[in-house]
Design a protein around this motif. Sequence first.
Motif, mmCIF file in Angstrom:
data_model
loop_
_atom_site.group_PDB
_atom_site.id
_atom_site.type_symbol
_atom_site.label_atom_id
_atom_site.label_comp_id
_atom_site.label_asym_id
_atom_site.label_seq_id
_atom_site.Cartn_x
_atom_site.Cartn_y
_atom_site.Cartn_z
ATOM 1 N N GLU A 474 0.829 -1.205 0.000
ATOM 2 C CA GLU A 474 0.000 0.000 0.000
ATOM 3 C C GLU A 474 0.863 1.255 0.000
ATOM 4 O OE1 GLU A 474 -2.371 -0.627 3.436
ATOM 5 O OE2 GLU A 474 -3.862 -1.876 2.399
ATOM 6 N N ALA A 475 1.969 1.219 0.750
ATOM 7 C CA ALA A 475 2.862 2.380 0.775
ATOM 8 C C ALA A 475 3.477 2.622 -0.605
ATOM 9 C CB ALA A 475 3.954 2.172 1.824
ATOM 10 N N VAL A 476 3.858 1.539 -1.289
ATOM 11 C CA VAL A 476 4.405 1.680 -2.638
ATOM 12 C C VAL A 476 3.347 2.239 -3.580
ATOM 13 C CG1 VAL A 476 5.331 0.421 -4.616
ATOM 14 C CG2 VAL A 476 6.103 -0.147 -2.307
ATOM 15 N N LEU A 489 -7.049 -1.456 -2.693
ATOM 16 C CA LEU A 489 -7.226 -2.666 -3.489
ATOM 17 C C LEU A 489 -5.897 -3.401 -3.671
ATOM 18 C CD1 LEU A 489 -8.877 -4.596 -5.131
ATOM 19 C CD2 LEU A 489 -8.804 -3.003 -7.058
ATOM 20 N N ILE A 490 -4.800 -2.678 -3.868
ATOM 21 C CA ILE A 490 -3.483 -3.320 -3.963
ATOM 22 C C ILE A 490 -3.168 -4.045 -2.659
ATOM 23 C CG2 ILE A 490 -1.003 -2.862 -4.070
ATOM 24 C CD1 ILE A 490 -2.265 -2.817 -6.780
ATOM 25 N N GLY A 491 -3.451 -3.388 -1.540
ATOM 26 C CA GLY A 491 -3.232 -4.049 -0.257
ATOM 27 C C GLY A 491 -4.074 -5.298 -0.110
ATOM 28 N N ARG A 492 -5.324 -5.261 -0.588
ATOM 29 C CA ARG A 492 -6.189 -6.432 -0.489
ATOM 30 C C ARG A 492 -5.671 -7.570 -1.372
ATOM 31 N NH1 ARG A 492 -11.893 -5.312 -2.485
ATOM 32 N NH2 ARG A 492 -11.431 -3.388 -1.360
ATOM 33 N N LEU A 493 -5.161 -7.253 -2.566
ATOM 34 C CA LEU A 493 -4.605 -8.291 -3.433
ATOM 35 C C LEU A 493 -3.423 -8.984 -2.769
ATOM 36 C CD1 LEU A 493 -4.648 -6.582 -6.965
ATOM 37 C CD2 LEU A 493 -6.224 -8.295 -6.079
#
Length: 764
Positions: A474-476, A489-493
């Motif tokens: 998520e930070a990236v 959504l990236i964190g959830r993936l």
Amino acid sequence: MTSLSKRRTAGPGLLINEVTGAPGGTDAAARAARAASIDNWLAGLLPRPDGVALVAVGGLGRRQCAPYGDLDLLLLHADVPEVDELAAGIWYPVWDAGLRLDHSVRTVPEALAVAQDDVRVALGLLDARLVAGDEALADRLVRSAADHWRRSAVRRLPGLRELTEARWAAHGELAFLLEGDLKEAAGGLRDAGLLRAIARAGVTTALRPAVRAAHLRLLDTRDALHLRAGRRVDRLVAPERDGVAALLGLRAPRTDPAAEPVDEGDLLLRRVANDARTVSHALDDAFRAAGRLRVRRRGADGRPLRRPVARDVVEHDGELVLARAVIGVRPEPSLSLRVAAAAATTGLPIAAATCEWLAAYCPPLPTPWPAAARTALVTLLGAGPGLVSAWETCDRYGLVDGWLPEWTRIRSLPQHHPVHRFTLDRHLVQTAYEASRRTREVDRPDLLLLGALLHDVGKGLPGDHSQVGAPIAEAVAARVGLPAAEVALIGRLVRLHLLLPEVATRRDLADPVTVAGVAAKVVDTGTLELLHALVRADAAATGPAAWSRWKERLVADLVARVRTALDTGRLPEPPVPDPALVAGPLPVVRLTGDEVAVAAAHRRGLLTTVAGCLARHRLDVISADASTVSGRALVEFRVQPRYGLAPDPVALGADLRRAVAGDGPVIPRLRERAVAADGAEPAPQVRWYREAATDAVVLELRAADAAGLLHRVSAALDEVGVQLRAARISTLGAAAVDAFYLVGAGLDVEDQARISAAVLAAAR
């Protein structure tokens, strides 16, 4: 020409030091001492110096003798009589000493003729060195071989590259392998020898100080591996890594006393990976330089052709360079990413000078990234086959660290699970490449590509890497400039990237609780499709052991059920028993493809009996379901052959009928025949999940995989009076994670302890 073909070794081959009295060791001085001792020993075997020269090639010729290496010798002669007897007087003492020997007997014209026909012989003669005998004769060969190579190298290098690429395809890339071949893999010792040959031809200055240092460290590692293994071996296998690291004196600095100590074997792997990358990158540059000498792309004015390929990027003589207008001004922060994207999409390499300029002068990316940088990153990740080489080039010059500071930690990080074939950094890039092949299957291909690159970013840190990696990803994503919803959504993936395969292989997909649980975590169909594509890309990048047709089918079935639940809100209905099993005389045995179904008079232990019979026929159970309909006990299995060959269906059917009828011991000594786990394997573990099923409690067993494991565990459950409704068998490498749906199992602590003890005893 005459040549002796006999080879003989005493056992596995002796330590050269034991034969010649050379001192031990793993450094350059020890190798030189071994060469000097061998020279002295061999010189005493040559009785006449006139017209005959004993010439060393290979490791002895280079004075780089390995502790358990071969001797490569050429007996050179000027048409002297009785040369075969003279050669035998040298070869037989070598064989009798227990050393491996490659040998030939030739005149100078014969040796040069063979070198002209075989490029590998030509390379070998570049290392030729006089050991004893006629110095003028040996000097004539050495000078002639070097002269022939300089005159023909550019013409012969394309054929040599084809042979080299075939070797790479067979042995892989040393920089990214967990058990790579130090000699034959790409970036290994044989490639360092090619660099030396190309440098001898004057094509390029291939042996820069960094390459020489990398080559010496690889030689040290090879020698330490020989000494550790006590034999000639070039593959750095896992059991030897720690011992090799100790011989090399590798120790991790303890800057933080509270931090966990770094494994010395991992330090060794990372050092080998870095050295292999140095060698591989130099060899790529050398081959390209030779190609430019052979095929010049010139315009009418005689200058190299320049062709624009992207904004600020042009092709110049087969490489990508910066447009002239960019040089001398302050470049945009996105320039390095745009050059990388152009290289990946065109398949053209970036010139070394361009990489050096970008590393020195391209400013750091601001936070958040500009739109041009985000677009270039997505283009790079979605470029397909060109991604891996472009990323690796940028990584060698430090550009990737500027884009993603997190990359420093994961570069060359080993993954110790046996299903993984690559180090972590290469696995992430390979997953992005595999994901680029599935971008048409999802609504947001850009998020799929970024999620693929970051899905394992938490590995190497304490805790569950999926949970630990989610905030890092998520930070990236936020730094790249994605909006808040897409960052989440990236964190959830990343957090859920193992959800689909774990549920599909360890849970009952017909159970509404299973589907409802996945739907609640996934939230929407867009995320479900992204996860489905990511799972398949991850598996393809991991290795062949991580995926199979049955796993693909189970995951697709789960995705279809969850999609229906998300779209309609309806959960799947319980499965209807096969009509063929609930009618007709008992017992009923049905074999269809990978399905085995049995119906018998209701009794406890039917599943155990059938599982044992399947194990006896070397069938691994993937899933098992048990039910009772109208007084009949039904069991349905999905199976696959343990060793690839399906059993005789007639014999299997007959054994199943006898087993369920209780006619004779058709599964004798199954417990004893089970494959014993290695003593180094961790002890089996049991976990309980009370809310994972509609009408049962799920017991999850994690243990070493072994034939008949399901039979033994189900028998143990029978003995403690527990009814088994279903089982899901998941095997990854040598480990098994099996889920057992227990009906009527008490939920109090005493019952769980009693059942756990029985299962653990059966799994040992």
